[in-house]
Motif scaffolding. Structure first.
Motif, PDB file in Angstrom:
ATOM      1  N   GLU A   1       0.831  -1.206   0.000  1.00 53.46           N
ATOM      2  CA  GLU A   1       0.000   0.000   0.000  1.00 53.46           C
ATOM      3  C   GLU A   1       0.863   1.253   0.000  1.00 53.46           C
ATOM      4  OE1 GLU A   1      -3.319   2.265   2.834  1.00 53.46           O
ATOM      5  OE2 GLU A   1      -2.790   0.161   3.199  1.00 53.46           O
ATOM      6  N   LEU A   2       1.929   1.245   0.788  1.00 54.63           N
ATOM      7  CA  LEU A   2       2.826   2.398   0.842  1.00 54.63           C
ATOM      8  C   LEU A   2       3.514   2.620  -0.501  1.00 54.63           C
ATOM      9  CD1 LEU A   2       4.419   1.663   4.328  1.00 54.63           C
ATOM     10  CD2 LEU A   2       2.834   3.515   3.802  1.00 54.63           C
ATOM     11  N   ALA A   3       3.947   1.527  -1.111  1.00 51.90           N
ATOM     12  CA  ALA A   3       4.613   1.643  -2.410  1.00 51.90           C
ATOM     13  C   ALA A   3       3.657   2.171  -3.463  1.00 51.90           C
ATOM     14  CB  ALA A   3       5.189   0.299  -2.832  1.00 51.90           C
ATOM     15  N   SER A   4       2.409   1.711  -3.433  1.00 57.40           N
ATOM     16  CA  SER A   4       1.424   2.170  -4.400  1.00 57.40           C
ATOM     17  C   SER A   4       1.130   3.654  -4.225  1.00 57.40           C
ATOM     18  CB  SER A   4       0.133   1.357  -4.241  1.00 57.40           C
ATOM     19  OG  SER A   4      -0.864   1.821  -5.124  1.00 57.40           O
ATOM     20  N   ALA A   5       0.984   4.091  -2.968  1.00 58.60           N
ATOM     21  CA  ALA A   5       0.745   5.514  -2.717  1.00 58.60           C
ATOM     22  C   ALA A   5       1.947   6.344  -3.156  1.00 58.60           C
ATOM     23  CB  ALA A   5       0.458   5.734  -1.228  1.00 58.60           C
ATOM     24  N   GLY A   6       3.150   5.830  -2.898  1.00 59.04           N
ATOM     25  CA  GLY A   6       4.352   6.557  -3.311  1.00 59.04           C
ATOM     26  C   GLY A   6       4.480   6.660  -4.805  1.00 59.04           C
ATOM     27  N   ALA A   7       4.184   5.563  -5.502  1.00 61.13           N
ATOM     28  CA  ALA A   7       4.295   5.583  -6.960  1.00 61.13           C
ATOM     29  C   ALA A   7       3.301   6.566  -7.569  1.00 61.13           C
ATOM     30  CB  ALA A   7       4.067   4.177  -7.512  1.00 61.13           C
ATOM     31  N   ALA A   8       2.071   6.608  -7.032  1.00 61.56           N
ATOM     32  CA  ALA A   8       1.063   7.532  -7.556  1.00 61.56           C
ATOM     33  C   ALA A   8       1.465   8.978  -7.299  1.00 61.56           C
ATOM     34  CB  ALA A   8      -0.293   7.233  -6.922  1.00 61.56           C
ATOM     35  N   LEU A   9       1.991   9.255  -6.113  1.00 59.90           N
ATOM     36  CA  LEU A   9       2.434  10.609  -5.792  1.00 59.90           C
ATOM     37  C   LEU A   9       3.605  11.019  -6.674  1.00 59.90           C
ATOM     38  CD1 LEU A   9       2.412  13.142  -4.009  1.00 59.90           C
ATOM     39  CD2 LEU A   9       3.804  11.879  -2.332  1.00 59.90           C
ATOM     40  N   HIS A  10       4.545  10.100  -6.861  1.00 59.72           N
ATOM     41  CA  HIS A  10       5.711  10.402  -7.687  1.00 59.72           C
ATOM     42  C   HIS A  10       5.312  10.686  -9.136  1.00 59.72           C
ATOM     43  CE1 HIS A  10       9.911  10.419  -8.843  1.00 59.72           C
ATOM     44  NE2 HIS A  10       9.681   9.495  -9.753  1.00 59.72           N
ATOM     45  N   GLU A  11       4.410   9.888  -9.659  1.00 62.45           N
ATOM     46  CA  GLU A  11       3.951  10.087 -11.035  1.00 62.45           C
ATOM     47  C   GLU A  11       3.278  11.454 -11.180  1.00 62.45           C
ATOM     48  OE1 GLU A  11       1.057   7.906 -14.363  1.00 62.45           O
ATOM     49  OE2 GLU A  11       1.336   7.034 -12.368  1.00 62.45           O
ATOM     50  N   GLU A  12       2.519  11.845 -10.172  1.00 62.16           N
ATOM     51  CA  GLU A  12       1.842  13.141 -10.209  1.00 62.16           C
ATOM     52  C   GLU A  12       2.854  14.287 -10.219  1.00 62.16           C
ATOM     53  OE1 GLU A  12      -0.676  15.676  -6.958  1.00 62.16           O
ATOM     54  OE2 GLU A  12      -1.257  13.579  -7.252  1.00 62.16           O
ATOM     55  N   LEU A  13       3.872  14.204  -9.376  1.00 70.33           N
ATOM     56  CA  LEU A  13       4.868  15.277  -9.298  1.00 70.33           C
ATOM     57  C   LEU A  13       5.741  15.329 -10.545  1.00 70.33           C
ATOM     58  CD1 LEU A  13       6.043  14.890  -5.579  1.00 70.33           C
ATOM     59  CD2 LEU A  13       4.457  16.578  -6.507  1.00 70.33           C
ATOM     60  N   ALA A  14       6.060  14.157 -11.086  1.00 70.19           N
ATOM     61  CA  ALA A  14       6.974  14.103 -12.235  1.00 70.19           C
ATOM     62  C   ALA A  14       6.283  14.414 -13.548  1.00 70.19           C
ATOM     63  CB  ALA A  14       7.616  12.712 -12.315  1.00 70.19           C
ATOM     64  N   GLY A  15       4.962  14.358 -13.580  1.00 75.47           N
ATOM     65  CA  GLY A  15       4.238  14.479 -14.849  1.00 75.47           C
ATOM     66  C   GLY A  15       3.974  15.897 -15.298  1.00 75.47           C
ATOM     67  N   ARG A  16       4.443  16.892 -14.546  1.00 66.33           N
ATOM     68  CA  ARG A  16       4.218  18.290 -14.915  1.00 66.33           C
ATOM     69  C   ARG A  16       5.537  18.970 -15.228  1.00 66.33           C
ATOM     70  NH1 ARG A  16       3.035  21.151 -10.797  1.00 66.33           N
ATOM     71  NH2 ARG A  16       3.133  19.601  -9.111  1.00 66.33           N
ATOM     72  N   PRO A  17       5.568  19.816 -16.255  1.00 67.21           N
ATOM     73  CA  PRO A  17       6.789  20.581 -16.519  1.00 67.21           C
ATOM     74  C   PRO A  17       6.966  21.689 -15.488  1.00 67.21           C
ATOM     75  CG  PRO A  17       5.054  21.308 -17.980  1.00 67.21           C
ATOM     76  CD  PRO A  17       4.496  20.138 -17.216  1.00 67.21           C
ATOM     77  N   PHE A  18       8.161  22.243 -15.419  1.00 65.92           N
ATOM     78  CA  PHE A  18       8.447  23.358 -14.525  1.00 65.92           C
ATOM     79  C   PHE A  18       8.338  24.676 -15.292  1.00 65.92           C
ATOM     80  CE2 PHE A  18      10.395  19.978 -12.100  1.00 65.92           C
ATOM     81  CZ  PHE A  18      10.256  20.377 -10.781  1.00 65.92           C
ATOM     82  N   ASP A  19       7.814  25.684 -14.643  1.00 62.67           N
ATOM     83  CA  ASP A  19       7.919  27.056 -15.125  1.00 62.67           C
ATOM     84  C   ASP A  19       9.051  27.693 -14.337  1.00 62.67           C
ATOM     85  OD1 ASP A  19       7.784  29.734 -15.738  1.00 62.67           O
ATOM     86  OD2 ASP A  19       5.605  29.880 -15.541  1.00 62.67           O
TER      87      ASP A  19
END
Length: 464
Positions: free
Chosen positions: A112-130
């Motif tokens: 469960e922890l790994a799944s939550a971490g993977a989802a959070l990581h994907e969310e943070l990594a999926g956006r470009p930076f301004d």
């Protein structure tokens, strides 16, 4: 049940200033801004890893705050000059770092922890930076029973390369475990980006740039302009590019033993093997490799958290000869090439464009090698996502495995890109290639051929 919240780390009394962007900042800025918006997140430099048994949340938040004070690149914005031709870096003395937190139940299991971490990581990594309005760092934490059980870091490539991420992970680990920032400063005094820009605009820096570009241009004009026969009218394939990952537990110690036997760097061993397989599949005796160079190869920048964005061109003659000799020659050639990989890319690109317009033959730069084995310390290397498509490890029983995890959109001008990665269990070779030039059977031959060359050399008898 998982809930989400945001925490803010206040940042005050930091170093500040403004100056020209570094060569590396400018180079990555140009690449990212030439890309389609949907492609920009793939330039993010990211890592994510579980923490077992976990660290107290306040300790990790304090460590992130201290990390901002240690490395100016983390609170730096990039702003185009009004005329549109220049780029400046603005180091902010104060602000806030937002940290995304996912809270899991106190008794949450590892899955469960790994799944939550993977989802959070994907969310943070999926956006470009301004990079003009936000700092180039995002942090995410998965927390259970007051302990941080998973960490995600996402950074803009304008701030760091893979080496820089590895240095950040090292410092964050030490800070989280109680090492004070003053002790880290005493042990290491990294050059900050404004200091790097000051060197680059100095008389010494300008001379180094001119010498490096002149060296690179000589190599470009001397090396062969094509390695593999042209396909598709020279435009390459319109098919998606396969990604193959060979995981070899046996290569992990063998590369180091071969390097020691020939008094060479371990990167030279892998470079020599890649060159040999390039020559073999191209039906030639020589090979040209475009080698990605990061901070660890450059004097004065080994502890810097910044981005170099340099490439070294290696033209290796007799690449198909005796492998031990090839390793020694590759080691000698790579030292000079790395030394000349620190330059103003904008100026080099302008010179290449001029020579191309004049129809001057220039070297084939379509075969790319990137050694990322030492970029992340410890077990974090197994969790790194800076190289999409890397498998987590070998088979678990010592056998070599080959996987085909993803496919990429066609990459114009690329024959292959080869990344060397390290996990706790295996050395990995991740290869993406143009299927019109190197179809899947050829990619398999290439990767297994590298393993065979190194392991055969490792088994060779040595004089006592």
């Amino acid at each position: 049940m998982t809930t989400s919240r945001q925490l803010e780390i206040p940042f005050t009394d930091g170093r500040s200033g403004s100056g020209p962007a570094t060569w590396g900042q400018r180079a990555i800025w140009d690449v990212v801004n030439r890309s389609a918006p949907a492609d920009r997140p793939r330039f993010n430099i990211t890592t994510a890893a579980p923490l077992d048994p976990g660290l107290p949340l306040p300790a990790v938040l304090d460590a992130l705050g201290h990390l901002l004070h240690l490395h100016d690149s983390l609170h730096t914005r990039l702003l185009p000059e009004p005329d549109g031709t220049g780029l400046r870096q603005q180091v902010d003395p104060a602000g806030r770092l937002t940290v995304r937190v996912r809270d899991c139940a106190a008794d949450a299991g590892g899955e469960e922890l790994a799944s939550a971490g993977a989802a959070l990581h994907e969310e943070l990594a999926g956006r470009p930076f301004d990079c003009g309005t936000e700092w180039p760092i995002r942090a995410g934490l998965v927390v259970a029973d007051g302990l941080v059980r998973f960490v995600s870091l996402v950074l803009s490539h304008t701030a760091v390369d893979g080496t820089g991420m590895g240095l950040l992970v090292r410092d964050l680990s030490e800070l989280s475990l109680g090492t004070g920032p003053d002790a880290i400063r005493a042990a290491r005094s990294p050059r900050q980006p404004l200091e790097e820009a000051a060197f680059q605009t100095s008389e010494r820096g300008l001379k180094r740039d001119a010498n490096a570009r002149a060296h690179t241009l000589r190599k470009l004009r001397a090396a062969p302009s094509r390695l593999f026969p042209p396909v598709g009218g020279g435009a390459g394939s319109a098919e998606r590019f396969p990604n193959a990952v060979l995981s070899s537990p046996a290569l992990l110690p063998a590369v180091d033993r071969v390097a020691a036997a020939h008094r060479a760097g371990s990167s030279a061993v892998l470079l020599a093997a890649a060159a040999a397989m390039t020559a073999r599949l191209a039906g030639r005796s020589d090979a040209v490799l475009q080698v990605v160079v990061n901070n660890r190869f450059l004097s004065g920048l080994t502890d810097a958290v910044s981005v170099v964005a340099g490439d070294a061109l290696l033209h290796l003659t007799d690449a198909d000869g005796e492998f031990g000799e090839a390793v020694r020659r590759t080691h000698a050639a790579s030292i000079a090439a790395y030394r000349h990989a620190y330059y103003n890319r904008r100026l080099l690109d302008a010179e290449v464009e001029r020579l191309t317009a004049e129809q001057v033959p220039l070297a084939d730069r379509s075969c790319v090698f990137n050694d990322t084995r030492e970029l992340l310390p410890g077990d974090l290397a197994a969790q790194a996502s800076a190289s999409p498509g890397a498998a987590a490890g070998g088979s678990g029983d010592g056998r070599t495995t080959l996987a085909w995890p993803v496919e990429f959109d066609p990459r114009p001008g690329l024959t292959y890109a080869l990344d060397a990665l390290r996990t706790p269990a295996a050395l990995q070779l991740a290869m993406t290639a143009d299927p019109a030039v190197l179809p899947r059977p050829a990619m398999e031959e290439f990767l297994y051929g590298i393993e065979e060359l190194v392991l055969t050399e490792d088994r060779a008898p040595r004089p006592r």
